[in-house]
Write a protein that holds these residues in place. Structure first.
Motif, mmCIF file in Angstrom:
data_model
loop_
_atom_site.group_PDB
_atom_site.id
_atom_site.type_symbol
_atom_site.label_atom_id
_atom_site.label_comp_id
_atom_site.label_asym_id
_atom_site.label_seq_id
_atom_site.Cartn_x
_atom_site.Cartn_y
_atom_site.Cartn_z
ATOM 1 N N ASP A 142 0.831 -1.201 0.000
ATOM 2 C CA ASP A 142 0.000 0.000 0.000
ATOM 3 C C ASP A 142 0.871 1.259 0.000
ATOM 4 O OD1 ASP A 142 -2.054 1.864 0.341
ATOM 5 O OD2 ASP A 142 -1.796 1.803 2.513
ATOM 6 N N GLY A 143 0.562 2.178 -0.890
ATOM 7 C CA GLY A 143 1.262 3.460 -0.926
ATOM 8 C C GLY A 143 2.476 3.478 -1.835
ATOM 9 N N TYR A 144 2.817 2.347 -2.414
ATOM 10 C CA TYR A 144 4.019 2.265 -3.255
ATOM 11 C C TYR A 144 3.733 1.391 -4.482
ATOM 12 C CZ TYR A 144 5.974 3.386 1.343
ATOM 13 O OH TYR A 144 6.234 3.946 2.563
ATOM 14 N N PRO A 145 4.395 1.682 -5.610
ATOM 15 C CA PRO A 145 4.164 0.831 -6.782
ATOM 16 C C PRO A 145 4.912 -0.499 -6.722
ATOM 17 C CG PRO A 145 5.660 2.630 -7.341
ATOM 18 C CD PRO A 145 5.207 2.874 -5.928
ATOM 19 N N PHE A 146 6.055 -0.520 -6.036
ATOM 20 C CA PHE A 146 6.825 -1.761 -5.910
ATOM 21 C C PHE A 146 7.844 -1.602 -4.781
ATOM 22 C CE2 PHE A 146 9.174 0.817 -8.986
ATOM 23 C CZ PHE A 146 10.509 0.631 -8.666
ATOM 24 N N ILE A 147 8.551 -2.686 -4.484
ATOM 25 C CA ILE A 147 9.560 -2.667 -3.418
ATOM 26 C C ILE A 147 10.950 -2.586 -4.059
ATOM 27 C CG2 ILE A 147 10.452 -3.895 -1.393
ATOM 28 C CD1 ILE A 147 7.764 -5.469 -1.352
ATOM 29 N N ALA A 148 11.800 -1.744 -3.525
ATOM 30 C CA ALA A 148 13.168 -1.609 -4.030
ATOM 31 C C ALA A 148 14.122 -2.093 -2.948
ATOM 32 C CB ALA A 148 13.469 -0.155 -4.370
ATOM 33 N N CYS A 149 14.973 -3.047 -3.291
ATOM 34 C CA CYS A 149 15.887 -3.612 -2.299
ATOM 35 C C CYS A 149 17.330 -3.390 -2.764
ATOM 36 C CB CYS A 149 15.568 -5.099 -2.139
ATOM 37 S SG CYS A 149 16.486 -5.851 -0.807
ATOM 38 N N LEU A 150 18.024 -2.487 -2.080
ATOM 39 C CA LEU A 150 19.420 -2.176 -2.410
ATOM 40 C C LEU A 150 20.309 -3.078 -1.565
ATOM 41 C CD1 LEU A 150 19.124 1.722 -2.068
ATOM 42 C CD2 LEU A 150 19.022 0.416 -4.206
ATOM 43 N N THR A 151 21.174 -3.852 -2.199
ATOM 44 C CA THR A 151 22.053 -4.722 -1.418
ATOM 45 C C THR A 151 23.505 -4.568 -1.877
ATOM 46 O OG1 THR A 151 21.988 -6.684 -2.855
ATOM 47 C CG2 THR A 151 20.177 -6.430 -1.289
ATOM 48 N N HIS A 152 24.418 -4.937 -0.967
ATOM 49 C CA HIS A 152 25.853 -4.818 -1.240
ATOM 50 C C HIS A 152 26.573 -6.060 -0.731
ATOM 51 C CE1 HIS A 152 24.723 -0.710 -1.960
ATOM 52 N NE2 HIS A 152 24.282 -0.590 -0.723
ATOM 53 N N ASP A 153 27.200 -6.799 -1.630
ATOM 54 C CA ASP A 153 28.046 -7.913 -1.195
ATOM 55 C C ASP A 153 29.406 -7.329 -0.818
ATOM 56 O OD1 ASP A 153 25.926 -9.451 -1.893
ATOM 57 O OD2 ASP A 153 26.907 -10.505 -3.546
ATOM 58 N N VAL A 154 29.837 -7.614 0.397
ATOM 59 C CA VAL A 154 31.113 -7.061 0.872
ATOM 60 C C VAL A 154 32.202 -8.110 0.618
ATOM 61 C CG1 VAL A 154 32.334 -6.108 2.861
ATOM 62 C CG2 VAL A 154 29.880 -5.674 2.577
ATOM 63 N N ASP A 155 32.903 -7.969 -0.506
ATOM 64 C CA ASP A 155 33.942 -8.932 -0.895
ATOM 65 C C ASP A 155 35.346 -8.418 -0.578
ATOM 66 O OD1 ASP A 155 32.060 -10.693 -1.907
ATOM 67 O OD2 ASP A 155 32.234 -9.970 -3.966
ATOM 68 N N ASN A 156 35.545 -7.114 -0.791
ATOM 69 C CA ASN A 156 36.895 -6.538 -0.694
ATOM 70 C C ASN A 156 36.858 -5.185 0.019
ATOM 71 O OD1 ASN A 156 36.526 -7.672 -3.835
ATOM 72 N ND2 ASN A 156 38.284 -8.489 -2.744
ATOM 73 N N PRO A 157 36.726 -5.186 1.339
ATOM 74 C CA PRO A 157 36.606 -3.899 2.024
ATOM 75 C C PRO A 157 37.901 -3.103 2.095
ATOM 76 C CG PRO A 157 36.563 -5.699 3.606
ATOM 77 C CD PRO A 157 36.553 -6.325 2.252
ATOM 78 N N SER A 158 39.030 -3.722 1.675
ATOM 79 C CA SER A 158 40.296 -2.994 1.760
ATOM 80 C C SER A 158 41.264 -3.556 0.722
ATOM 81 C CB SER A 158 40.861 -3.171 3.177
ATOM 82 O OG SER A 158 42.259 -3.107 3.147
ATOM 83 N N ILE A 159 41.977 -2.674 0.006
ATOM 84 C CA ILE A 159 42.935 -3.184 -0.992
ATOM 85 C C ILE A 159 44.275 -3.522 -0.332
ATOM 86 C CG2 ILE A 159 43.935 -0.981 -1.801
ATOM 87 C CD1 ILE A 159 43.664 -2.262 -4.693
ATOM 88 N N CYS A 160 44.483 -2.983 0.869
ATOM 89 C CA CYS A 160 45.707 -3.296 1.638
ATOM 90 C C CYS A 160 45.908 -4.793 1.818
ATOM 91 C CB CYS A 160 45.565 -2.719 3.034
ATOM 92 S SG CYS A 160 46.431 -1.212 3.214
ATOM 93 N N GLN A 161 44.750 -5.504 1.942
ATOM 94 C CA GLN A 161 44.816 -6.945 2.218
ATOM 95 C C GLN A 161 45.192 -7.754 0.978
ATOM 96 O OE1 GLN A 161 40.851 -6.665 3.558
ATOM 97 N NE2 GLN A 161 41.347 -6.843 5.730
#
Ligand code: ZN
Length: 555
Positions: free
Chosen positions: A179-198
């Motif tokens: 109700d009140g919206y045309p659809f659901i939007a789900c933003l997701t982020h796979d955290v694979d490489n949080p730092s290039i130092c590693q």
């Protein structure tokens, strides 16, 4: 009320289909009268109904009785065209060459794959494919990448709905639209490489250098990026030795700040890898070493706290949970320990998944899964925008993944320019406005930083969904909303046959957007596919609603 006749071996998929097409139905009972009789498992037609549908991809007794000539498509996948839409059929199909141009046409032979027969008050529709066989294929095997752009399951629902309302039979449903919206939007982020130092002298570091130096130049020459991006990436490549020496800022760190700033309170979901240096298993044996992450979830505990304080959700980016429930249990437990949240959902690293995964994940006590999607393209692997229960599962819901940044941009995959990617994502959004449901997108942790710099396209997408008025939900919230909708039961009584009550039977969804009861208007004449937006009214409800649906002489 729809009465369904289907082979008992198909009952599981029939039940799931009617969770996605949420309308009053039951398995056929001899002592009941139905407005609509849907026959999928044979030729039985002894039950009285205003409208009878025969779905079968093979010649049936009804065809002989009607003396209808049939043809069969021998192609692997037959595409049927319906009102400008293409519906792929993965099982058998039968066509009716004598019936001329019909509502449903075989794209290749131009023969009709459905026809209507009217005798007296009764209308019979003969549709030349096996509806529940198709739904089973979509929810288990899924669609090949070539048909990824087709929301096939939603089209099967739309076609059936059009057939019913087009033949003057009233219909109520609870559409997959909050109700009140045309659809659901789900933003997701796979955290694979949080730092290039590693990453020192490994696959990821060399991949970064190659793409930053040569890939960026190639992208510039093809007009995919601007000079500024090229210079940013070259500067990052030059800085890398200093980052490793601790003399320059690690440009992959701070993904949380970048996303929180861009999303500004829209509540996204981050899937975090629990343990480092574990490549886990691939489909046929051990995975290559470079599948292993270089961080423990414990290493980013502060980031996890910050993300959650901002209203986002943290889930498991699983390593071996897809094939082994005890590994899955350990992996989930680590995320529970760090988040303090009992209900933890999963997306598998590299989207690893097989037919046993729903059971393994359920045994590991995952709250939901969001792995079913494509690595190489974008679209509808299961043919739907809706969360569904895999047929092997007893309670686990799958929130399908529709688009990943890497599929859009990587040279080995779609290799789109930012503008082309925006167009492709816009088509998915148009579908969501038409069908409802939830669009789920995965933008990786490092994708706003060099060498990817995929921020413009993501910004456009978020802006587009905002302007379309979508409900931005975390994966867990989207799943809870679908659970609330699935819990709706329809109640009818024999004293007042036109009265329908829809009641939410789960009580934990009160903080979520409400549901709609959609009442499709009855049309006098028998015509298919003329349903417009004005063809229904929606009534909003939160826990229960009573309404009346005019049902003519058949009640
Ligand atoms: Zn991953």
């Amino acid at each position: 009320m729809i009465g369904v006749i289907a082979d008992p071996s198909e009952h599981d998929v029939v039940r799931e289909f009617f969770e996605l097409f949420k309308t009053p139905w039951e398995f056929y009972r001899r002592d009941r009268r139905y407005e609509v009789l849907l026959c999928a498992g044979g030729d039985q037609v002894d039950g009285a109904a205003k409208f009878v549908l025969f779905y079968s991809g093979r010649k049936i007794r009804f065809d002989d009785e009607q003396k209808i000539q049939t043809g069969t498509g021998r192609r692997e996948i037959c595409i049927l065209s319906y009102q400008g839409n293409r519906i792929p059929i993965y099982g058998d199909t039968v066509t009716f060459p004598e019936m001329g141009k019909g509502v449903l046409m075989d794209e290749h032979t131009h023969e009709s794959a459905a026809y209507l027969d009217r005798s007296g008050q009764r209308v019979v529709a003969r549709i030349g494919y096996d509806l529940f066989g198709e739904v089973r294929k979509l929810l288990t095997v899924g669609q090949p990448p070539a048909n990824a752009d087709i929301p096939a399951l939603e089209l099967h629902i739309a076609f059936l709905r059009d057939l019913i309302t087009g033949c003057g039979v009233p219909l109520v449903e609870v559409p997959p639209v909050p109700d009140g919206y045309p659809f659901i939007a789900c933003l997701t982020h796979d955290v694979d490489n949080p730092s290039i130092c590693q990453h020192k002298w490994d696959h990821t570091m060399f991949g970064f250098l190659y793409r930053a130096v040569f890939g960026s130049l190639d992208n510039l020459l093809r007009g995919r990026i601007v000079v500024r991006s090229l210079l940013t990436n070259w500067a990052a490549a030059l800085k890398l030795p200093f980052v490793h020496m601790g003399l320059a800022k690690d440009f992959w760190r701070g993904f949380d700040d970048r996303y929180l700033e861009l999303e500004k309170g829209l509540s996204s979901t981050f899937f975090v890898i629990p343990f480092k240096n574990d490549p886990g298993k691939n489909f046929y044996g051990p995975a290559p070493r470079f599948r292993a992450a270089r961080y423990d979830a414990q290493d980013i505990a502060d980031t996890i706290r910050k993300i959650m304080a901002a209203g986002c959700e943290v889930g498991l980016h699983g390593i071996d949970a897809w094939h082994d429930s005890s590994s899955g249990h350990e992996e989930l437990e680590e995320i529970r320990r760090l988040t303090g949240v009992a209900e933890v959902g999963v997306r598998m690293h590299w989207l690893r998944y097989n037919h046993q995964s729903p059971v393994a994940l359920e045994q590991a006590d995952a709250a939901y899964d969001s792995t079913i999607g494509y690595n190489e393209t974008v679209g509808y692997r299961a043919g739907t925008t809706q969360a569904y229960k895999p047929l092997q599962a007893t309670r686990l819901l799958e929130l399908p993944l529709h688009a990943m940044d890497t599929a859009l941009f990587y040279p080995a995959y779609l290799r789109l320019s930012p503008r082309q990617a925006t167009t492709v994502l816009g088509q998915l959004s148009d579908d969501a406005v038409q069908f409802g449901g939830c669009l789920t997108i995965n933008w990786h942790d490092r994708s706003l930083a060099p060498e990817r710099l995929w921020d413009a396209c993501y910004r456009d997408l978020v802006q587009d969904w905002k302007s379309r008025g979508a409900w931005f939900a975390t994966a867990g919230q989207a799943i809870s909303w679908f659970k609330k909708r699935r819990s709706v039961v329809f109640e009818t009584n024999s004293i007042e046959p036109d009265a329908v009550r829809a009641r939410v039977s789960a009580d934990d969804g009160s903080h979520l957007p409400g549901l709609r009861l959609r009442i499709h208007k009855v049309r006098e004449s028998c015509g298919i596919g003329t349903q417009g937006l004005e063809g229904y009214v929606d009534i909003v409800f939160d826990d229960s609603i009573d309404t009346r649906v005019p049902c003519g002489d058949w009640c």
